[in-house]
Scaffold this motif. Structure first.
Motif, short mmCIF file in Angstrom:
data_model
loop_
_atom_site.label_atom_id
_atom_site.label_comp_id
_atom_site.label_asym_id
_atom_site.label_seq_id
_atom_site.Cartn_x
_atom_site.Cartn_y
_atom_site.Cartn_z
N ILE A 20 -6.24 2.91 0.95
CA ILE A 20 -4.47 3.14 1.48
C ILE A 20 -4.19 4.14 2.20
CG2 ILE A 20 -4.09 4.55 -0.81
CD1 ILE A 20 -1.94 1.83 1.22
N VAL A 21 -5.24 5.29 2.19
CA VAL A 21 -5.09 6.62 3.02
C VAL A 21 -5.23 6.32 4.52
CG1 VAL A 21 -6.00 8.93 3.55
CG2 VAL A 21 -5.81 8.17 0.95
N GLU A 22 -6.26 5.40 4.75
CA GLU A 22 -6.73 4.84 6.04
C GLU A 22 -5.80 3.91 6.56
OE1 GLU A 22 -10.34 2.63 8.46
OE2 GLU A 22 -10.40 2.95 6.11
N LEU A 23 -5.25 2.93 5.63
CA LEU A 23 -4.04 1.86 6.01
C LEU A 23 -2.73 2.50 6.37
CD1 LEU A 23 -3.50 -1.01 6.35
CD2 LEU A 23 -2.83 -0.86 3.74
N SER A 24 -2.22 3.48 5.63
CA SER A 24 -1.30 4.35 5.81
C SER A 24 -1.08 5.04 6.94
CB SER A 24 -0.74 5.12 4.79
OG SER A 24 -0.74 4.63 3.60
N ALA A 25 -2.25 5.78 7.43
CA ALA A 25 -2.19 6.33 8.54
C ALA A 25 -2.32 5.28 10.03
CB ALA A 25 -3.48 7.25 8.75
N PHE A 26 -2.75 4.09 9.72
CA PHE A 26 -2.85 3.30 10.75
C PHE A 26 -1.68 2.56 10.98
CE2 PHE A 26 -3.70 -1.25 12.29
CZ PHE A 26 -4.43 -0.89 13.32
N LEU A 27 -0.91 1.94 9.76
CA LEU A 27 0.61 1.48 10.17
C LEU A 27 1.44 2.29 10.42
CD1 LEU A 27 0.14 -0.84 7.07
CD2 LEU A 27 -0.12 -1.54 9.24
N LEU A 28 1.40 3.62 9.72
CA LEU A 28 2.61 4.64 9.91
C LEU A 28 2.19 5.84 10.50
CD1 LEU A 28 4.08 3.82 6.56
CD2 LEU A 28 5.22 3.01 8.53
N PRO A 29 1.58 5.79 11.81
CA PRO A 29 0.67 7.08 12.38
C PRO A 29 1.90 8.19 12.70
CG PRO A 29 1.34 5.38 13.98
CD PRO A 29 1.65 4.76 12.55
N ALA A 30 3.03 7.99 12.61
CA ALA A 30 3.93 9.20 12.77
C ALA A 30 4.25 9.68 11.29
CB ALA A 30 5.20 8.71 13.30
N GLY A 31 3.80 9.44 10.19
CA GLY A 31 4.01 9.99 8.96
C GLY A 31 3.10 11.15 8.63
N HIS A 32 3.03 11.62 7.54
CA HIS A 32 2.25 12.81 7.02
C HIS A 32 2.04 12.64 5.46
CE1 HIS A 32 6.41 13.74 6.19
NE2 HIS A 32 6.00 14.51 5.31
N ARG A 33 1.12 13.54 5.16
CA ARG A 33 0.55 13.39 3.74
C ARG A 33 1.19 14.36 3.08
NH1 ARG A 33 -5.26 12.18 0.95
NH2 ARG A 33 -4.47 12.46 -1.35
N GLU A 34 1.92 14.11 1.99
CA GLU A 34 2.42 15.18 1.02
C GLU A 34 1.88 14.83 -0.45
OE1 GLU A 34 6.73 15.51 0.86
OE2 GLU A 34 7.02 15.57 3.00
N GLY A 35 0.87 15.87 -0.69
CA GLY A 35 0.35 15.67 -2.04
C GLY A 35 -0.50 14.29 -2.01
N ALA A 36 0.31 13.39 -3.12
CA ALA A 36 -0.53 12.26 -3.54
C ALA A 36 0.26 11.11 -2.88
CB ALA A 36 -0.35 11.93 -4.93
N GLU A 37 1.04 11.31 -1.73
CA GLU A 37 1.87 10.46 -1.19
C GLU A 37 1.77 10.62 0.52
OE1 GLU A 37 5.59 8.97 -4.10
OE2 GLU A 37 5.90 10.77 -2.50
N TRP A 38 2.15 9.29 1.07
CA TRP A 38 2.35 9.09 2.57
C TRP A 38 3.58 9.24 2.94
CZ3 TRP A 38 -1.37 10.38 6.30
CH2 TRP A 38 -0.85 10.10 7.67
N ARG A 39 4.17 9.79 3.73
CA ARG A 39 5.72 10.10 3.94
C ARG A 39 5.90 9.70 5.33
NH1 ARG A 39 9.74 10.08 -0.30
NH2 ARG A 39 8.52 10.96 -1.89
N CYS A 40 7.22 8.84 5.48
CA CYS A 40 7.44 8.66 6.83
C CYS A 40 9.12 8.53 6.88
CB CYS A 40 6.84 7.77 7.74
SG CYS A 40 7.12 6.30 7.05
N GLY A 41 9.60 8.25 7.80
CA GLY A 41 11.26 8.20 7.65
C GLY A 41 11.81 6.56 7.44
#
Length: 289
Positions: A20-41
């Protein structure tokens, strides 16, 4: 070894969650990691914090979008929503991305183009709301008064409207129409209309539709609320809650002014507003409403 075509949707979601870390960065590249979550708008990919994807533990792959009425799902749902795919296409894309089938897993559209497309249709809710009618003597009134034993707000009755044939996409992404109770969302800082909460109803008003699309939002839900009490009444105190039905119940207990935030995320993110001396938050455990 099982063939990829034999994997169930749940098993595919689990395999996506394992990366999921790799998938989140691929699908939502403008997001960022905050602790145990991937965050975006948003699921359109803009920077921000309204979308949270769990990256670790038992909830890895589970996500929520608090810019809507708390839309959420698993890792396969994330693929489907971000890429705008039907479930079958989302499964095929996921198998390619996981390397279980030949072919390229295409990247999502750049956030700017997706945002521009969303902006072009951002006011479609206004047209839908303008085509509605009063809830008086409709199945929306039946749902509220007879089924839920609630009393619509007197001076703010026009924030609640009825549509006899209101569109939505079902779980298979097919377009369908249902009668619906529409609640007007307004910006909590300016009072300007910003969107709708759609409550889809059974044909006889005996209940709302009890599926994942039974309640949806159009327009901008983040930073907005259904104002069951006038914006200008927010002077000394204010009561806020999550759901529309809860808000109507609070009015019957003389807790006005009442605003409904539409979701737990918006309730938690409600800001400190100038001029309010007392803020009452209804945080009762959510029931099937």
């Amino acid at each position: 070894m099982r063939a990829a075509s034999d994997l169930s949707a749940r098993e595919i979601a689990q395999r996506l969650a394992a990366r999921i870390v790799e998938l989140s960065a691929f699908l939502l590249p403008a997001g960022h990691r905050e602790g145990a979550e991937w965050r975006c708008g948003s699921l359109a990919g803009e920077p921000g914090n309204s979308v949270g994807v769990h990256l670790t533990g038992a909830k890895a792959g589970v996500w929520s979008d608090f810019s809507t009425t708390e839309q959420k799902g698993d890792a396969l749902d994330l693929v489907r929503e971000v890429l705008g795919l039907k479930i079958g296409d989302a499964i095929r894309w996921s198998l390619r991305w996981l390397g279980l089938e030949d072919g390229e897993a295409s990247s999502p559209e750049p956030p700017a183009s997706r945002t521009a497309e969303a902006k072009r249709g951002s006011d479609y809710w206004r047209k839908a709301f303008s085509a509605t009618r009063s809830i008086n003597q409709t199945i929306a009134e039946t749902y509220l008064v007879e089924t839920r034993k609630l009393k619509p707000p007197g001076p703010m009755i026009e924030v609640l409207r009825f549509a006899a044939r209101h569109p939505r996409r079902n779980a298979d992404d097919a377009l369908e129409h249902h009668p619906a109770l529409l609640a007007l969302l307004s910006d909590i800082r300016t009072g300007e209309p910003s969107g709708l909460i759609n409550v889809y109803l059974r044909p006889d008003g005996s209940d709302r539709l009890r599926d994942r699309k039974g309640k949806t939002s159009w327009g901008r839900a983040a930073g907005s609320a259904v104002m069951l009490s006038p914006f200008d009444d927010m002077t000394m105190g204010l009561t806020i809650c999550e759901g529309l039905e809860t808000g109507l119940a609070l009015l019957t207990h003389n807790l006005a002014p009442v605003w409904c935030c539409g979701g737990a995320g918006n309730l938690a993110a409600f800001p400190v507003l100038g001029g309010i001396e007392a803020l009452t938050i209804d945080c009762r455990r959510k029931q099937a409403a």
